[in-house]
Design a protein around this motif. Structure first.
Motif, PDB file in Angstrom:
ATOM      1  N   LYS A  11      10.190  -3.826  -8.192  1.00  0.00           N
ATOM      2  CA  LYS A  11      11.026  -4.503  -9.194  1.00  0.00           C
ATOM      3  C   LYS A  11      11.890  -5.592  -8.559  1.00  0.00           C
ATOM      4  O   LYS A  11      12.301  -6.520  -9.229  1.00  0.00           O
ATOM      5  CB  LYS A  11      11.944  -3.493  -9.891  1.00  0.00           C
ATOM      6  CG  LYS A  11      11.235  -2.526 -10.796  1.00  0.00           C
ATOM      7  CD  LYS A  11      12.247  -1.537 -11.351  1.00  0.00           C
ATOM      8  CE  LYS A  11      11.597  -0.322 -11.933  1.00  0.00           C
ATOM      9  NZ  LYS A  11      12.584   0.699 -12.316  1.00  0.00           N
ATOM     10  N   LYS A  12      12.162  -5.457  -7.256  1.00  0.00           N
ATOM     11  CA  LYS A  12      13.046  -6.394  -6.567  1.00  0.00           C
ATOM     12  C   LYS A  12      12.286  -7.404  -5.704  1.00  0.00           C
ATOM     13  O   LYS A  12      12.894  -8.295  -5.131  1.00  0.00           O
ATOM     14  CB  LYS A  12      14.047  -5.612  -5.725  1.00  0.00           C
ATOM     15  CG  LYS A  12      14.963  -4.742  -6.584  1.00  0.00           C
ATOM     16  CD  LYS A  12      15.860  -3.874  -5.725  1.00  0.00           C
ATOM     17  CE  LYS A  12      16.641  -2.876  -6.511  1.00  0.00           C
ATOM     18  NZ  LYS A  12      17.571  -3.359  -7.467  1.00  0.00           N
ATOM     19  N   ILE A  65       2.765  -1.282   4.212  1.00  0.00           N
ATOM     20  CA  ILE A  65       2.665   0.147   3.889  1.00  0.00           C
ATOM     21  C   ILE A  65       4.008   0.584   3.318  1.00  0.00           C
ATOM     22  O   ILE A  65       5.061   0.310   3.911  1.00  0.00           O
ATOM     23  CB  ILE A  65       2.331   0.971   5.142  1.00  0.00           C
ATOM     24  CG1 ILE A  65       0.996   0.517   5.754  1.00  0.00           C
ATOM     25  CG2 ILE A  65       2.306   2.462   4.815  1.00  0.00           C
ATOM     26  CD1 ILE A  65       0.750   1.070   7.152  1.00  0.00           C
ATOM     27  N   VAL A  66       3.983   1.272   2.186  1.00  0.00           N
ATOM     28  CA  VAL A  66       5.210   1.743   1.538  1.00  0.00           C
ATOM     29  C   VAL A  66       5.233   3.268   1.618  1.00  0.00           C
ATOM     30  O   VAL A  66       4.411   3.945   1.001  1.00  0.00           O
ATOM     31  CB  VAL A  66       5.289   1.279   0.067  1.00  0.00           C
ATOM     32  CG1 VAL A  66       6.582   1.760  -0.576  1.00  0.00           C
ATOM     33  CG2 VAL A  66       5.172  -0.235  -0.023  1.00  0.00           C
ATOM     34  N   GLU A  67       6.159   3.789   2.410  1.00  0.00           N
ATOM     35  CA  GLU A  67       6.284   5.225   2.654  1.00  0.00           C
ATOM     36  C   GLU A  67       7.590   5.759   2.092  1.00  0.00           C
ATOM     37  O   GLU A  67       8.578   5.031   2.032  1.00  0.00           O
ATOM     38  CB  GLU A  67       6.277   5.501   4.167  1.00  0.00           C
ATOM     39  CG  GLU A  67       4.943   5.849   4.747  1.00  0.00           C
ATOM     40  CD  GLU A  67       4.550   7.299   4.516  1.00  0.00           C
ATOM     41  OE1 GLU A  67       4.998   7.930   3.527  1.00  0.00           O
ATOM     42  OE2 GLU A  67       3.769   7.806   5.321  1.00  0.00           O
ATOM     43  N   ASP A  68       7.596   7.033   1.711  1.00  0.00           N
ATOM     44  CA  ASP A  68       8.842   7.672   1.307  1.00  0.00           C
ATOM     45  C   ASP A  68       9.676   8.037   2.530  1.00  0.00           C
ATOM     46  O   ASP A  68      10.875   7.808   2.565  1.00  0.00           O
ATOM     47  CB  ASP A  68       8.586   8.899   0.432  1.00  0.00           C
ATOM     48  CG  ASP A  68       7.724   9.970   1.091  1.00  0.00           C
ATOM     49  OD1 ASP A  68       7.073   9.694   2.134  1.00  0.00           O
ATOM     50  OD2 ASP A  68       7.674  11.095   0.564  1.00  0.00           O
ATOM     51  N   ILE A  69       9.015   8.583   3.560  1.00  0.00           N
ATOM     52  CA  ILE A  69       9.751   9.031   4.744  1.00  0.00           C
ATOM     53  C   ILE A  69       8.856   8.926   5.971  1.00  0.00           C
ATOM     54  O   ILE A  69       7.662   9.215   5.898  1.00  0.00           O
ATOM     55  CB  ILE A  69      10.280  10.472   4.554  1.00  0.00           C
ATOM     56  CG1 ILE A  69      11.216  10.880   5.694  1.00  0.00           C
ATOM     57  CG2 ILE A  69       9.142  11.468   4.370  1.00  0.00           C
ATOM     58  CD1 ILE A  69      12.020  12.143   5.405  1.00  0.00           C
ATOM     59  N   VAL A  70       9.433   8.477   7.058  1.00  0.00           N
ATOM     60  CA  VAL A  70       8.742   8.466   8.341  1.00  0.00           C
ATOM     61  C   VAL A  70       9.522   9.408   9.248  1.00  0.00           C
ATOM     62  O   VAL A  70      10.691   9.166   9.533  1.00  0.00           O
ATOM     63  CB  VAL A  70       8.669   7.048   8.956  1.00  0.00           C
ATOM     64  CG1 VAL A  70       8.078   7.102  10.359  1.00  0.00           C
ATOM     65  CG2 VAL A  70       7.866   6.114   8.057  1.00  0.00           C
ATOM     66  N   ALA A 105       8.496   2.964  -4.295  1.00  0.00           N
ATOM     67  CA  ALA A 105       7.587   1.831  -4.518  1.00  0.00           C
ATOM     68  C   ALA A 105       7.921   1.123  -5.823  1.00  0.00           C
ATOM     69  O   ALA A 105       7.971  -0.111  -5.875  1.00  0.00           O
ATOM     70  CB  ALA A 105       6.131   2.294  -4.511  1.00  0.00           C
ATOM     71  N   ALA A 106       8.175   1.881  -6.877  1.00  0.00           N
ATOM     72  CA  ALA A 106       8.491   1.270  -8.176  1.00  0.00           C
ATOM     73  C   ALA A 106       9.777   0.456  -8.099  1.00  0.00           C
ATOM     74  O   ALA A 106       9.824  -0.696  -8.553  1.00  0.00           O
ATOM     75  CB  ALA A 106       8.601   2.350  -9.258  1.00  0.00           C
ATOM     76  N   LEU A 162       0.853  -1.182   0.000  1.00  0.00           N
ATOM     77  CA  LEU A 162       0.000   0.000   0.000  1.00  0.00           C
ATOM     78  C   LEU A 162       0.887   1.230   0.000  1.00  0.00           C
ATOM     79  O   LEU A 162       1.443   1.619   1.038  1.00  0.00           O
ATOM     80  CB  LEU A 162      -0.916  -0.020   1.226  1.00  0.00           C
ATOM     81  CG  LEU A 162      -1.953   1.073   1.301  1.00  0.00           C
ATOM     82  CD1 LEU A 162      -2.945   0.951   0.151  1.00  0.00           C
ATOM     83  CD2 LEU A 162      -2.680   1.014   2.632  1.00  0.00           C
ATOM     84  N   GLY A 163       1.081   1.812  -1.176  1.00  0.00           N
ATOM     85  CA  GLY A 163       1.955   2.968  -1.319  1.00  0.00           C
ATOM     86  C   GLY A 163       1.261   4.245  -0.902  1.00  0.00           C
ATOM     87  O   GLY A 163       0.088   4.452  -1.194  1.00  0.00           O
TER      88      GLY A 163
END
Length: 178
Positions: free
Chosen positions: A58-59, A100-105, A53-54, A43-44
């Motif tokens: 891929k990995k 959950i996929v976050e850029d920054i926490v 996320a992208a 969940l991005g």
């Protein structure tokens, strides 16, 4: 030293593409191991997570899905302290394993809001994967399970993170120059 100017601020290079890729591979390997035989839903959290996320997806070599929510808690360079859900979930999460996929926490306000929402939705499990974690700013008890990089409590742009909407397209991470 590489620098970029975004609007009225100057930022210096903090993490290059190779460092970013290596850190993402490390957490992808952990997720692949932890979720072997499962089909998690990633969940991005938009807008900032899109590059992370992208590259993470891929990995990841699991049978999985990805969906997105959009929340906001920043205006300019400061958190407003309020989290506003702008776009909701479009599928049932009952019994799902969600990452959950976050850029920054940083403070954890956004994570807390999303985790509360997911608990109410009946998820089987909830884990958090973030590109960046600011341990000095994080003030919640919710564990952050997969951290690509820990950074000091500094303002950064690039690799999905922005300054008033600009800078998300940079392939590297830049920190505000003193």
């Amino acid at each position: 030293m590489k620098e970029v100017k975004i609007l009225d601020k100057t930022f210096r290079l903090y993490k290059n593409e190779e460092e970013i890729a290596t850190s993402i591979s490390t957490i992808a390997n952990s997720i692949n191991s932890d979720y072997e035989g499962k089909s998690p839903l990633f969940l991005g959290v938009l807008n900032g997570c899109f590059l992370f996320a992208a590259d993470l997806m891929k990995k990841v070599n699991l049978s999985c899905e990805i969906s997105f929510v959009k929340v906001a808690s920043y205006k300019g360079m400061k958190s407003t302290g309020e989290v506003n859900q702008l776009i909701g979930l479009d599928r049932s999460l009952e019994g799902r394993d969600v990452i959950i996929v976050e850029d920054i926490v940083d403070t954890g306000n956004t994570i807390e809001t999303i985790v509360d929402l997911l608990k109410k939705a009946g998820c089987n499990s909830i884990k958090i994967a973030t590109f960046l974690l600011k341990p000095e700013a994080y003030n919640k008890d919710i564990p952050v399970d997969y951290v690509a990089m820990e950074i000091p409590n500094a303002f950064v742009v690039g690799y999905g993170l922005d300054y008033d909407g600009f800078g998300r397209n940079l392939n590297e991470l830049f920190v505000l120059k003193d």
